[in-house]
Scaffold this motif. Structure first.
Motif, PDB file in Angstrom:
ATOM      1  N   LYS A 153      -5.141   5.274  -0.525  1.00 23.18           N
ATOM      2  CA  LYS A 153      -4.448   6.034   0.519  1.00 23.18           C
ATOM      3  C   LYS A 153      -3.019   5.536   0.737  1.00 23.18           C
ATOM      4  CE  LYS A 153      -8.745   7.026   3.001  1.00 23.18           C
ATOM      5  NZ  LYS A 153      -9.520   6.798   4.246  1.00 23.18           N
ATOM      6  N   VAL A 154      -2.833   4.213   0.702  1.00 20.71           N
ATOM      7  CA  VAL A 154      -1.492   3.631   0.838  1.00 20.71           C
ATOM      8  C   VAL A 154      -1.322   2.577  -0.245  1.00 20.71           C
ATOM      9  CG1 VAL A 154      -1.390   4.028   3.334  1.00 20.71           C
ATOM     10  CG2 VAL A 154      -2.249   1.850   2.463  1.00 20.71           C
ATOM     11  N   THR A 155      -0.078   2.298  -0.587  1.00 24.98           N
ATOM     12  CA  THR A 155       0.209   1.265  -1.582  1.00 24.98           C
ATOM     13  C   THR A 155       0.132  -0.100  -0.926  1.00 24.98           C
ATOM     14  OG1 THR A 155       1.682   2.758  -2.772  1.00 24.98           O
ATOM     15  CG2 THR A 155       1.911   0.396  -3.216  1.00 24.98           C
ATOM     16  N   HIS A 200      -0.013  -2.117   5.791  1.00 27.50           N
ATOM     17  CA  HIS A 200      -0.649  -1.723   4.533  1.00 27.50           C
ATOM     18  C   HIS A 200      -1.136  -2.935   3.741  1.00 27.50           C
ATOM     19  CE1 HIS A 200       1.984   2.185   4.645  1.00 27.50           C
ATOM     20  NE2 HIS A 200       1.080   2.141   5.616  1.00 27.50           N
ATOM     21  N   PHE A 201      -1.969  -3.741   4.371  1.00 22.44           N
ATOM     22  CA  PHE A 201      -2.574  -4.886   3.697  1.00 22.44           C
ATOM     23  C   PHE A 201      -3.755  -5.357   4.540  1.00 22.44           C
ATOM     24  CE2 PHE A 201       1.495  -5.927   5.735  1.00 22.44           C
ATOM     25  CZ  PHE A 201       1.087  -6.749   6.791  1.00 22.44           C
ATOM     26  N   ALA A 216       5.596   0.648   8.923  1.00 21.30           N
ATOM     27  CA  ALA A 216       4.347   0.058   8.448  1.00 21.30           C
ATOM     28  C   ALA A 216       4.564  -1.227   7.668  1.00 21.30           C
ATOM     29  CB  ALA A 216       3.592   1.058   7.579  1.00 21.30           C
ATOM     30  N   GLN A 217       5.814  -1.492   7.297  1.00 22.18           N
ATOM     31  CA  GLN A 217       6.094  -2.720   6.559  1.00 22.18           C
ATOM     32  C   GLN A 217       6.219  -3.918   7.468  1.00 22.18           C
ATOM     33  OE1 GLN A 217       5.983  -2.746   3.289  1.00 22.18           O
ATOM     34  NE2 GLN A 217       5.580  -0.557   3.361  1.00 22.18           N
TER      35      GLN A 217
END
Length: 285
Positions: free
Chosen positions: A19-21, A161-162, A271-272
């Motif tokens: 879904k996300v990288t 995103h992790f 998101a980062q």
């Protein structure tokens, strides 16, 4: 009493399913400043001696039960102040909030240029190492985020995103607290307060479980304590310790509050703000 029960841990990668990288999945293998890795991929100090950190075994943590319930309860009872705290510490990476604190301490204590450079470099290098160790654990444990387990959760901030465990903000905050407390011992109480507030902000944002934060904070303090031991070994050309901590307090006024960003430029991607396990000497309990 130690919890012997083993839980089925929800996997971030499985629930993400493209879904996300993922953000920098190899960052856990990046170079370090105050640690090394031996041929068995174990953490060591700069002299090659094994370094051990205590952290709760994620397979003994009930993420899908009590931890998720704590996030849901937090969301249902969020105050405006808690939302403000979440937004403040979630604006940019954790280093963004600690860099102005370092500068404020340097200015308040009128630190001379060489020592200012050392304090700034040592603290930033320490935060780098805290990130590398945290990222190794995040992608090894691969623990899902709260809203992956319950999509009804409305996060205050975009979910990073992790993987979740342990919290990067918490680990970095605990590390920075200890390292800066070494240089400025009179400010330790205030630094601890900021670190704990930064850690709790991730629960207020509903992007972390409580255990992500408490274990991250504890891990960061362990990392910081090791780094302080390394710093104390440094000697100048006359074999005198390089560091001379500022023992007389000057009552530095450290943010927050106020809740305005010292470096307000908005991140491009909010998101980062954010393989198989290798054998390492982490002690689980």
């Amino acid at each position: 009493m130690e919890n012997k029960k083993r839980y089925k841990t929800p996997k971030w990668s499985k629930l993400n399913a493209g879904k996300v990288t993922p953000v920098e999945p190899q960052a856990g293998s990046w170079p370090l400043n105050f640690f090394k890795r031996n041929t068995s991929n174990q953490w060591t100090d700069l002299e090659g001696k094994l370094v051990s950190f205590k952290i709760r075994n994620p397979y003994r943590i009930d993420f899908a039960g009590s931890e998720l319930n704590a996030v849901l309860e937090t969301q249902q009872n969020l105050t405006d102040e808690q939302r403000t705290i979440a937004s403040y510490f979630g604006f940019g990476p954790p280093t963004k909030q600690w860099t102005p604190i370092i500068d404020r301490l340097i200015d308040t204590y009128n630190v001379n240029p060489p020592r200012a450079a050392r304090i700034l470099a040592a603290t930033q290098a320490a935060m780098n190492d805290a990130f590398v160790i945290t990222w190794h654990l995040k992608y090894t444990f691969d623990i899902a985020r709260p809203n992956q387990l319950d999509p009804s959760i409305e996060t205050v901030l975009p979910t990073p995103h992790f993987p979740a465990y342990p919290s990067g903000h918490s680990t970095v905050s605990g590390c920075a607290e200890v390292v800066l407390g070494y240089f400025f011992p009179a400010e330790r109480a205030r630094l601890r307060e900021i670190a704990e507030q930064g850690s709790m902000s991730r629960l207020y944002a509903c992007v972390h479980f409580p255990i992500d934060n408490s274990e991250g904070l504890r891990l960061g303090r362990q990392i910081g304590q090791h780094i302080v031991r390394e710093l104390r070994r440094d000697r100048d050309g006359e074999n005198t310790p390089v560091d001379n901590p500022f023992k007389e307090g000057k009552g530095a006024i450290l943010p927050p509050p106020p809740w305005e960003q010292a470096m307000p430029f908005p991140p491009a991607d909010p998101a980062q703000n954010t393989q198989q396990p290798q054998r390492n000497p982490f002690f689980f309990f």
